[in-house]
Design an enzyme around this catalytic site. Structure first.
Site, PDB file in Angstrom:
ATOM      1  N   ASP A  73       0.792  -1.232   0.000  1.00 12.10           N
ATOM      2  CA  ASP A  73       0.000   0.000   0.000  1.00 12.10           C
ATOM      3  C   ASP A  73       0.824   1.282   0.000  1.00 12.10           C
ATOM      4  OD1 ASP A  73       0.939  -0.341   2.607  1.00 12.10           O
ATOM      5  OD2 ASP A  73      -0.768   0.723   3.463  1.00 12.10           O
ATOM      6  N   GLU A  74       2.114   1.199  -0.303  1.00 14.52           N
ATOM      7  CA  GLU A  74       2.946   2.399  -0.226  1.00 14.52           C
ATOM      8  C   GLU A  74       4.096   2.294  -1.218  1.00 14.52           C
ATOM      9  OE1 GLU A  74       4.951   5.101   3.338  1.00 14.52           O
ATOM     10  OE2 GLU A  74       4.497   2.985   3.677  1.00 14.52           O
TER      11      GLU A  74
END
Length: 363
Positions: free
Chosen positions: A94-95
């Site tokens: 997610d990053e």
């Protein structure tokens, strides 16, 4: 991404929307993998024991992890990134860091690209993302956390040192609870306090970590975005609902972990030379044991590798047998494959693609 795992669960189950949600196990040894913003208002956060989270938020709803759903959402998000630049360095599902100097769509503004990426992610996944825009990775990371959820923060050239000066030292990447405690004893509570210490003082108290702290306190970060980061290991572990110490139970558990980790190894298309067994005892002490296959200089393939499950399993079992009998029961067991094959000369992941050194406008 904003509360990524929990947001995916709320997206896919309308009954969870607007409610405090935690992804993870609710048992006595369960741990919160992610918490929705509704849960965070009560102090619930990732890596917190589930019993603590439930005590803070009695109405907390626990849901089991669904990594296939998270990976699919991550794949869609990664496609949005690569629509704008080939220079994407994922940190997790997610990053990621993006260097938008290679602006595929010719937009010409890093801030505008960040706005468009957030809009496209929302349209394609029904999830929200927060973005930080700046002239280096350290500042962009800080900025991405500044206006969560669903926010955007820009730190312009010349503003980095002043921005960092106002932050509590805990916001600095790499400064955990123990480092924070030590810094506070030394009178360092903010970025400004850190910037007031010279390099000799920092090296005397923080060793090799000092150079990073010295630069970070001044908003300096020279690391490039690396789109081809080298994976160093593949592994997995299990925390038990009850401590186990009997040899039979330990062997059965090991077989389960072998299956889990080998599936990850196959998915990563990895091969390596070292297997490590991790045991965490009842008193939280950690013991690790490792076995390696030495490289064979005259092998046509350049070395001997753990390439099949049978060999991985055999080495894992040998490590456990060497550890038995255990001095006390354990609460966690894990396996890792490392010393991975980097392919070819082994340096491909370290080479940066040629590109112009000019930086895209932040504005």
């Amino acid at each position: 991404m904003d509360a990524f795992f929990a947001s995916v669960e709320q997206r896919d189950n309308p009954q969870l929307r607007g409610k405090p949600v935690a992804v993870g196990g609710s048992s006595g040894r369960g741990v919160v993998a992610a918490a929705s913003y509704e849960a965070r208002k009560f102090g619930v956060k990732s890596a917190m024991p589930s019993v603590t989270a439930k005590r803070l938020c009695p109405d907390l709803i626990f849901v089991k992890s669904r990594f296939d759903a998270y990976r699919e959402a991550s794949r869609q998000i990664r496609a949005v990134f690569e629509h704008h630049t080939p220079l994407v360095e994922p940190l997790s599902l997610d990053e990621a860091y993006l260097d938008v100097t290679e602006d595929r769509l010719g937009i010409g503004s890093a801030t505008r690209i960040a706005e468009l990426i957030r809009q496209e992610i929302r349209a394609k996944t029904q999830l929200t993302a927060s973005a930080g825009v700046s002239y280096n990775k350290f500042l962009a990371k800080l900025a991405s956390d500044q206006n969560k959820p669903d926010g955007l923060c820009v730190i312009r050239p010349g503003e980095g040192a002043a921005f960092v000066a106002t932050l509590p030292i805990r916001r600095f990447h790499g400064v955990g609870p123990k480092a924070e405690e030590k810094m506070k004893r030394l009178g360092i509570e903010t970025g400004a306090d850190l910037a007031g210490k010279d390099i000799a003082f920092l090296r005397a108290n923080f060793g090799s970590f000092a150079d990073y702290l010295f630069r970070a306190a001044r908003g300096i970060d020279l690391r490039p975005v690396r789109p081809h980061r080298i994976r160093k290991s593949v592994g997995g572990e299990r925390t038990f609902s009850q401590d186990i110490g009997a040899a039979g139970a330990l062997r059965d558990t090991l077989e389960e972990i072998i299956d889990i980790v080998w599936e990850r190894i196959e998915r990563a298309e990895a091969r390596g030379r070292t297997v490590t067994l991790k045991l965490k005892y009842t008193d939280f002490r950690i013991n690790t044991r490792a076995k390696s296959i030495p490289p064979r200089a005259h092998s046509p393939q350049g070395g001997d590798w753990i390439e099949d499950k049978a060999r991985f399993a055999t080495m894992s079992r040998e490590l456990l047998e060497e550890a038995l009998p255990l001095p006390m029961p354990i609460r966690l067991m894990g396996l890792t494959l490392s010393n991975l094959d980097r392919g070819g000369s082994g340096q491909e992941g370290d080479r940066e693609p040629p590109r112009d050194t000019a930086q895209l406008s932040l504005l």
